[in-house]
Write an enzyme that holds these catalytic residues in place. Sequence first.
Site, PDB file in Angstrom:
ATOM      1  N   GLU A 153      -4.428   4.459   7.821  1.00 48.74           N
ATOM      2  CA  GLU A 153      -3.404   4.371   7.421  1.00 48.74           C
ATOM      3  C   GLU A 153      -2.011   3.451   8.592  1.00 48.74           C
ATOM      4  O   GLU A 153      -2.145   4.397   9.933  1.00 48.74           O
ATOM      5  CB  GLU A 153      -2.269   4.756   6.588  1.00 48.74           C
ATOM      6  N   THR A 154      -1.477   2.923   8.535  1.00 45.61           N
ATOM      7  CA  THR A 154      -0.237   2.807   9.434  1.00 45.61           C
ATOM      8  C   THR A 154       0.989   3.426   8.549  1.00 45.61           C
ATOM      9  O   THR A 154       1.042   2.887   7.627  1.00 45.61           O
ATOM     10  CB  THR A 154      -0.019   1.472  10.106  1.00 45.61           C
TER      11      THR A 154
END
Length: 284
Positions: free
Chosen positions: A47-48
């Site tokens: 994830e970002t």
Amino acid sequence: MSTPEVLRYTAFSTRPEGGNPAGVVLDAGALDASAMQRIAADVDYAETAFVTGSTADGARSVRYFSPIAEVPFCGHATVATAVALAERGQVAADGAVRFDTPVGVVSIAVSRDDDGIRASFTSVEPSVRDLDGTDLEAILDLLGLTRADLDPALPPRLANTGNTHPVVVLADQKTFDDFSFDPDAVRALLDDRGWPATITVAFCAASDRFQARNLFPVGRITEDPATGSAAASFGAYLRALGAVEVPAVVVIEQGRHVGRPGELTVDIPVSGGITVSGHAVAIA
């Protein structure tokens, strides 16, 4: 439009080569969803996190994207983002910040110790319910296991502290270490069931220490090295089963099977949200 700076941190470790990497964009206010998705795909971590602004009461608005889709919440990217803000003086090193996320407002405490900056997030109100027998059989089939491999004291459940996580606990250490799976088949099951995050497979190493493998095929990733939302859900799971005497603190070891070991500390109160804490450090 220029692309904002993308930071890279790893959470739930004090070493850059441990824990779970996350992208962090602290100035994402000008980005739309397609731009955030494109950046998350380029970063290619699980994830970002994107800080898109602030609410009227001062909470930071945060969205999370995997390389393939937006996700409701991400614990390790939350820890990474809080530490990144603290390192830049935007949150006091012994202060607190609130993130306004798609699952609700999440409170994060930031502190400093001899190992660096540590962040603790408290989940939204948890829910735990039975795991459908058909879904359990589908998971076991993908792992090459049967119901006989399950820990009878810790039955399967669906736990949610922002993301829904199926939780399956195995009775034997070797079985836990040795199971394998087809990532494409796991991804197909997650998509078919509408589970946005990981399948948690765990082993009880001691009354206050667990090992976890979180299955999350996305891009080049098959197992998540350290999963904050799953750790919170696992804490809620233990409380719902009466498997710990609350209030309790347990430690979850994760990431050894993918070469990025880390530790997540889980505080389980008598009621309310579950608190998950750990360090985060920048990746050069």
